[in-house]
Design a protein around this motif. Structure first.
Motif, PDB file in Angstrom:
ATOM      1  N   PRO A   1      -8.221   6.820  -3.600  1.00  0.00           N
ATOM      2  CA  PRO A   1      -7.117   5.912  -3.363  1.00  0.00           C
ATOM      3  C   PRO A   1      -7.091   5.358  -1.940  1.00  0.00           C
ATOM      4  N   TRP A   2      -7.759   6.033  -1.000  1.00  0.00           N
ATOM      5  CA  TRP A   2      -7.723   5.576   0.393  1.00  0.00           C
ATOM      6  C   TRP A   2      -8.299   4.182   0.538  1.00  0.00           C
ATOM      7  N   THR A   3      -9.419   3.918  -0.126  1.00  0.00           N
ATOM      8  CA  THR A   3     -10.034   2.606   0.057  1.00  0.00           C
ATOM      9  C   THR A   3      -9.181   1.514  -0.566  1.00  0.00           C
ATOM     10  N   VAL A   4      -8.603   1.764  -1.725  1.00  0.00           N
ATOM     11  CA  VAL A   4      -7.756   0.765  -2.364  1.00  0.00           C
ATOM     12  C   VAL A   4      -6.481   0.573  -1.558  1.00  0.00           C
ATOM     13  N   LEU A   5      -5.863   1.661  -1.126  1.00  0.00           N
ATOM     14  CA  LEU A   5      -4.610   1.597  -0.391  1.00  0.00           C
ATOM     15  C   LEU A   5      -4.766   0.872   0.933  1.00  0.00           C
ATOM     16  N   ILE A   8      -5.742  -3.855   2.065  1.00  0.00           N
ATOM     17  CA  ILE A   8      -4.865  -4.914   2.553  1.00  0.00           C
ATOM     18  C   ILE A   8      -3.598  -4.265   3.080  1.00  0.00           C
ATOM     19  N   LEU A   9      -3.299  -4.486   4.352  1.00  0.00           N
ATOM     20  CA  LEU A   9      -2.091  -3.933   4.947  1.00  0.00           C
ATOM     21  C   LEU A   9      -1.092  -5.053   5.194  1.00  0.00           C
ATOM     22  N   THR A  16       3.815   0.223  10.987  1.00  0.00           N
ATOM     23  CA  THR A  16       4.033   1.653  10.778  1.00  0.00           C
ATOM     24  C   THR A  16       2.798   2.442  11.207  1.00  0.00           C
ATOM     25  N   TRP A  17       1.617   1.965  10.847  1.00  0.00           N
ATOM     26  CA  TRP A  17       0.364   2.631  11.223  1.00  0.00           C
ATOM     27  C   TRP A  17       0.213   2.705  12.741  1.00  0.00           C
ATOM     28  N   MET A  18       0.530   1.593  13.416  1.00  0.00           N
ATOM     29  CA  MET A  18       0.392   1.564  14.870  1.00  0.00           C
ATOM     30  C   MET A  18       1.407   2.499  15.543  1.00  0.00           C
ATOM     31  N   ASP A  19       2.597   2.634  14.949  1.00  0.00           N
ATOM     32  CA  ASP A  19       3.617   3.530  15.504  1.00  0.00           C
ATOM     33  C   ASP A  19       3.267   4.995  15.266  1.00  0.00           C
ATOM     34  N   CYS A  20       2.861   5.301  14.027  1.00  0.00           N
ATOM     35  CA  CYS A  20       2.600   6.701  13.683  1.00  0.00           C
ATOM     36  C   CYS A  20       1.798   6.768  12.385  1.00  0.00           C
ATOM     37  N   GLN A  21       0.546   7.225  12.499  1.00  0.00           N
ATOM     38  CA  GLN A  21      -0.316   7.280  11.324  1.00  0.00           C
ATOM     39  C   GLN A  21       0.210   8.270  10.277  1.00  0.00           C
ATOM     40  N   ALA A  22       0.827   9.352  10.715  1.00  0.00           N
ATOM     41  CA  ALA A  22       1.379  10.329   9.762  1.00  0.00           C
ATOM     42  C   ALA A  22       2.517   9.704   8.972  1.00  0.00           C
ATOM     43  N   TRP A  24       2.871   6.556   8.242  1.00  0.00           N
ATOM     44  CA  TRP A  24       2.250   5.645   7.283  1.00  0.00           C
ATOM     45  C   TRP A  24       1.744   6.423   6.078  1.00  0.00           C
ATOM     46  N   MET A  25       1.084   7.549   6.320  1.00  0.00           N
ATOM     47  CA  MET A  25       0.519   8.357   5.235  1.00  0.00           C
ATOM     48  C   MET A  25       1.624   8.857   4.298  1.00  0.00           C
ATOM     49  N   PHE A  26       2.708   9.385   4.888  1.00  0.00           N
ATOM     50  CA  PHE A  26       3.795   9.901   4.055  1.00  0.00           C
ATOM     51  C   PHE A  26       4.446   8.782   3.245  1.00  0.00           C
ATOM     52  N   ARG A  27       4.619   7.624   3.863  1.00  0.00           N
ATOM     53  CA  ARG A  27       5.314   6.530   3.189  1.00  0.00           C
ATOM     54  C   ARG A  27       4.443   5.838   2.150  1.00  0.00           C
TER      55      ARG A  27
END
Length: 87
Positions: A1-5, A8-9, A16-22, A24-27
């Protein structure tokens, strides 16, 4: 799922990724809902009412009457307030 997810951001996902990768992952990966606060509740309610008006205008070319937009906002606000933590 990582590649599909991650293919496209959206701007929101990127921020969210730039603020906190964790966060982003949880959300976005684990789809854990974020708690709502008063600002989010207000924003969602406004977006709901404006979205209804936008769809009406696209379909008919005419805005919804103002009382209907206000009613849509109030209904959305009631639903949001029920699940919002006000501090």
């Amino acid at each position: 799922p990582w590649t599909v997810l991650g293919e496209i951001l959206s701007p929101s996902q990127l921020r969210t990724w730039m603020d906190c990768q964790a966060k982003w992952m949880f959300r976005y990966l684990y789809e854990i809902p974020e708690g709502s606060n008063s600002s989010l509740a207000l924003g969602r309610s406004v977006h709901h009412a404006l979205g209804l008006n936008f769809h009406q205008k696209v379909e008919s070319g005419v805005d919804l009457p103002a009382p209907e937009v206000v009613r849509a906002f109030c209904e959305a606000w009631k639903a949001e307030a029920a699940t919002t933590t006000f501090t």
